[in-house]
Design a protein around this motif. Structure first.
Motif, PDB file in Angstrom:
ATOM      1  N   ALA A  11       9.366 -37.536  69.519  1.00 38.67           N
ATOM      2  CA  ALA A  11      10.196 -37.392  70.709  1.00 38.67           C
ATOM      3  C   ALA A  11      10.247 -38.689  71.508  1.00 38.67           C
ATOM      4  N   GLU A 154      20.984 -40.174  70.992  1.00 35.12           N
ATOM      5  CA  GLU A 154      20.611 -38.977  71.754  1.00 35.12           C
ATOM      6  C   GLU A 154      20.928 -39.245  73.220  1.00 35.12           C
ATOM      7  N   LYS A 209      19.105 -34.180  74.959  1.00 42.93           N
ATOM      8  CA  LYS A 209      17.908 -33.579  75.546  1.00 42.93           C
ATOM      9  C   LYS A 209      18.295 -32.924  76.858  1.00 42.93           C
ATOM     10  N   GLU A 241      17.727 -30.814  72.023  1.00 40.07           N
ATOM     11  CA  GLU A 241      16.278 -30.893  72.200  1.00 40.07           C
ATOM     12  C   GLU A 241      15.920 -30.257  73.541  1.00 40.07           C
ATOM     13  N   SER A 243      13.640 -29.443  76.700  1.00 37.58           N
ATOM     14  CA  SER A 243      12.540 -29.914  77.511  1.00 37.58           C
ATOM     15  C   SER A 243      12.547 -29.067  78.775  1.00 37.58           C
TER      16      SER A 243
END
Length: 259
Positions: A11, A154, A209, A241, A243
């Motif tokens: 990550a 990303e 993310k 992703e 979080s």
């Protein structure tokens, strides 16, 4: 068009290993080389700013991807990873600091002139023209990433950075096409993704993310996140992703200690 050799992903983490010009220092390249040798299938870089940053206000140096002159430095990083393990992929982690309370000292910019909870300085609300400039900055950064040899990009849309301020109802109080409804709050992400696919490559991998919950009332939470994730998936990103939250407690040395 990216296939991973296994399910292990390194990550994105800030390494504080670049100089003010964006060149990776030897110790930074060594970190990435070791991660590649370690067997992960994909490495996400530390965040790379898509616009110039005033380093006099920074606590550490970020990676940079806002100017073509940085492409040789970025290529050196990519080559370091690929030469250490040809099956290891690497994506550039594109970011705009916005009004991050820990990294922007003074007035930053955000979706609205509303600071994050606990933050004293209110940001400047972005104009439509400024939003378009930022979306173009992300696209140009993606173009540089591809030229440098990155296997994809990303987008950072969590942790109180700029794009997070649009997604979260905690900070987005706009009444135009970039605020209010879920579709409007996600609009800036869709515009970035659409432009990358149009100007870079429709098959160039785009990850994102996002926060699955925000600290404080009125933000993204575990009940509202599935709907947000579905809306983000419709923008055309290739992977999400998860979080959550923001770093708020330090010095915890024992698993029994509570924030």
């Amino acid at each position: 068009n990216m296939e991973l050799k296994n399910r292990f992903i390194k990550a994105a983490t800030a390494t504080e290993s670049t100089n003010a010009e964006g060149r990776f220092l030897p110790q930074g390249l060594a970190l990435y080389r070791n991660w590649s040798k370690g067997g992960v299938a994909l490495i996400e870089t530390g965040h790379m700013t898509v616009v110039p940053v005033d380093y006099h206000s920074m606590t550490h140096h970020l990676g940079q991807i806002w100017d073509d002159k940085q492409i040789p430095y970025l290529k050196e990083l990519v080559d370091t990873v690929h030469s250490a393990n040809q099956d290891c992929k690497i994506v550039a982690f594109l970011n705009h600091l916005g009004n991050h309370p820990k990294l922007v000292h003074g007035q930053g910019v955000a979706a609205s002139a509303k600071p994050w909870p606990g933050q004293e300085v209110a940001p400047k609300a972005m104009t439509i023209a400024e939003i378009h400039e930022v979306t173009d900055a992300f696209v140009k950064a993606a173009q540089r990433a591809k030229k440098a040899g990155f296997d994809g990009v990303e987008i950072q849309a969590g942790h109180k950075f700029l794009l997070h301020s649009f997604l979260s109802p905690q900070t987005n109080t706009r009444t135009d096409q970039y605020g209010g409804s879920l579709e409007n709050r996600v609009r800036i992400i869709k515009e970035i993704v659409d432009k990358i696919k149009a100007r870079v490559d429709p098959k160039y991998p785009i990850l994102i993310k996002v926060n699955s919950y925000d600290n404080g009332p009125g933000g993204i939470d575990l009940d509202s996140f599935p709907e947000l994730a579905a809306a983000i998936a419709k923008t055309g990103v290739d992977a999400i992703e998860l979080s959550g939250g923001v770093p708020s407690v330090s010095g915890i040395d024992d698993p029994t200690e509570q924030p």
